[in-house]
Design a protein around this motif. Structure first.
Motif, mmCIF file in Angstrom:
data_model
loop_
_atom_site.group_PDB
_atom_site.id
_atom_site.type_symbol
_atom_site.label_atom_id
_atom_site.label_comp_id
_atom_site.label_asym_id
_atom_site.label_seq_id
_atom_site.Cartn_x
_atom_site.Cartn_y
_atom_site.Cartn_z
ATOM 1 N N TYR A 142 -6.738 -0.446 12.682
ATOM 2 C CA TYR A 142 -6.526 -0.539 11.241
ATOM 3 C C TYR A 142 -6.218 0.838 10.681
ATOM 4 C CZ TYR A 142 -11.371 1.140 10.680
ATOM 5 O OH TYR A 142 -12.532 1.881 10.719
ATOM 6 N N CYS A 143 -5.893 0.880 9.397
ATOM 7 C CA CYS A 143 -5.556 2.158 8.764
ATOM 8 C C CYS A 143 -6.300 2.304 7.443
ATOM 9 C CB CYS A 143 -4.049 2.275 8.527
ATOM 10 S SG CYS A 143 -3.394 1.198 7.234
ATOM 11 N N GLU A 173 0.410 0.052 11.907
ATOM 12 C CA GLU A 173 -0.437 0.655 10.879
ATOM 13 C C GLU A 173 0.265 1.809 10.178
ATOM 14 O OE1 GLU A 173 -3.073 -0.811 9.923
ATOM 15 O OE2 GLU A 173 -2.889 -2.263 11.547
ATOM 16 N N HIS A 176 2.345 0.554 7.390
ATOM 17 C CA HIS A 176 1.603 0.351 6.139
ATOM 18 C C HIS A 176 1.489 1.663 5.363
ATOM 19 C CE1 HIS A 176 0.467 -3.789 6.449
ATOM 20 N NE2 HIS A 176 -0.224 -3.643 7.567
ATOM 21 N N HIS A 181 1.785 0.411 1.139
ATOM 22 C CA HIS A 181 1.520 -0.993 0.856
ATOM 23 C C HIS A 181 0.255 -1.206 0.047
ATOM 24 C CE1 HIS A 181 4.149 -2.218 4.559
ATOM 25 N NE2 HIS A 181 4.856 -1.756 3.546
ATOM 26 N N HIS A 182 -0.658 -0.248 0.077
ATOM 27 C CA HIS A 182 -1.895 -0.420 -0.707
ATOM 28 C C HIS A 182 -1.604 -0.446 -2.206
ATOM 29 C CE1 HIS A 182 -1.204 3.906 -0.609
ATOM 30 N NE2 HIS A 182 -2.067 4.057 -1.585
ATOM 31 N N ARG A 185 -0.713 -4.021 -3.041
ATOM 32 C CA ARG A 185 -1.939 -4.812 -3.059
ATOM 33 C C ARG A 185 -2.738 -4.546 -4.336
ATOM 34 N NH1 ARG A 185 -3.674 -7.010 1.975
ATOM 35 N NH2 ARG A 185 -5.508 -7.677 0.820
ATOM 36 N N ALA A 209 0.283 -10.435 0.710
ATOM 37 C CA ALA A 209 -0.476 -9.901 1.841
ATOM 38 C C ALA A 209 0.250 -10.176 3.157
ATOM 39 C CB ALA A 209 -1.876 -10.502 1.863
ATOM 40 N N GLU A 213 2.311 -7.432 5.775
ATOM 41 C CA GLU A 213 2.098 -7.354 7.223
ATOM 42 C C GLU A 213 3.422 -7.475 7.972
ATOM 43 O OE1 GLU A 213 -0.610 -6.565 8.760
ATOM 44 O OE2 GLU A 213 -1.806 -6.486 6.933
ATOM 45 N N ALA A 216 5.288 -4.230 7.767
ATOM 46 C CA ALA A 216 4.749 -3.270 8.730
ATOM 47 C C ALA A 216 5.169 -3.624 10.158
ATOM 48 C CB ALA A 216 3.230 -3.196 8.617
ATOM 49 N N PHE A 247 -5.887 -3.874 5.971
ATOM 50 C CA PHE A 247 -4.701 -3.516 6.725
ATOM 51 C C PHE A 247 -5.003 -3.396 8.208
ATOM 52 C CE2 PHE A 247 -3.050 -1.717 2.597
ATOM 53 C CZ PHE A 247 -2.115 -2.735 2.427
#
Length: 295
Positions: A142-143, A173, A176, A181-182, A185, A209, A213, A216, A247
């Motif tokens: 994850y990141c 990751e 992302h 991408h955060h 979100r 969401a 993905e 990414a 993520f």
């Protein structure tokens, strides 16, 4: 008439279009354009909702002045009057929503900072994969996005995946992180906070969401093959714990993503232009509906 048009727009954007767009393979083929379209629909709904409330509150003594109503320095013709009421109420609501977004973003950044501080102490830096290796038997990749971003790989994932599959998961990751991408979100979460039961908020949150993905995944394909990435996702999803960070490589829509990786891209390029035009024009449509001249 103005309120009727805005109400129709709210129904179409808030309830009809989400059901029509959910699971669209064309949006999945171009996930970045799909995310932009979903965010534009949310912005269009929010704008239309504010304008509808504004017109409803100012119905008495109000006659639409057309597009000139948006420009205070333009004098209206003799047959119409410009918008005479202020825009303080919609501006206050927009400011409040902006404050909610800042509060959510600040809270998320604070949590990521705490997580990052712990990882910098307990994890070991792997210079080959440019990631932090965490001594945990559960497979996870994850990141932590944002400033001082980190990619985290557990010892279980290192033992589970071979070199190429692990590199594919790490590249996912990094996609992302590079795509920020955060932030998408954060925008969706802000919209869903007061409107969580609305189909646009509920369906759009899940679709964005999944599309993030997939975006990414596309970024990872620059350095990995489709089969390597798909097998890495399957191994992590079947061997890892349920749930995981937002993520995490195998936390969202693994089956749909693996199916997408296994089929050829047959989406016509004009569809991407349609998505871009829709994303650019959707937030402006409520203004045209609210300010059009009516008899």
């Amino acid at each position: 008439m103005t309120l009727a048009l805005l109400a129709l727009h709210l129904v179409l954007v808030g309830a009809v279009l989400p059901r029509w767009l959910a699971g669209s393979r064309r949006l999945q083929a171009r996930p970045a354009a799909g995310v932009a379209l979903w965010l534009a629909l949310m912005a269009s709904f929010g704008t239309a909702l504010l304008l509808a409330a504004h017109h409803l509150a100012a119905t008495l003594g109000h006659r639409p002045a057309g597009l000139a109503g948006l420009l205070p320095h333009v004098e209206a013709g003799p047959a119409t009057d410009p918008h005479a009421h202020g825009w303080w109420a919609p501006a206050a609501v927009a400011l409040a929503l902006g404050g909610v977004a800042v509060a959510l973003g600040t809270r998320a950044a604070r949590l990521r900072s705490r997580h990052r501080a712990v990882l910098d102490v307990v994890a070991v830096r792997d210079r080959h994969h440019r990631a932090l290796v965490l001594d945990d038997a559960r497979p996870a990749v994850y990141c932590l996005p944002g400033r001082r971003a980190r990619v985290v790989v557990s010892r279980g994932a290192v033992e589970l995946l071979d070199e190429r599959r692990l590199a594919a998961a790490v590249a996912h990751e990094r996609g992302h992180i590079r795509g920020r991408h955060h932030l998408a979100r954060l925008a969706v979460d802000t919209f869903a906070l007061p409107l969580g039961r609305l189909p646009l908020a509920r369906t759009g949150r899940a679709e964005v969401a999944l599309l993030l993905e997939m975006a990414a995944d596309d970024a990872a394909l620059a350095t990995a093959t489709r089969s390597e990435l798909a097998s890495a996702l399957c191994l992590l999803a079947t061997a890892g714990p349920a749930g995981g960070p937002a993520f995490a490589a195998a936390a969202t829509g693994v089956l749909a993503r693996v199916q997408r990786l296994g089929r050829p891209d047959a989406t016509p390029r004009p569809w991407v232009s349609v998505c871009r035009v829709g994303a650019a024009s959707a937030p402006l449509l409520p203004y045209l509906l609210a300010c059009a001249r009516h008899p």
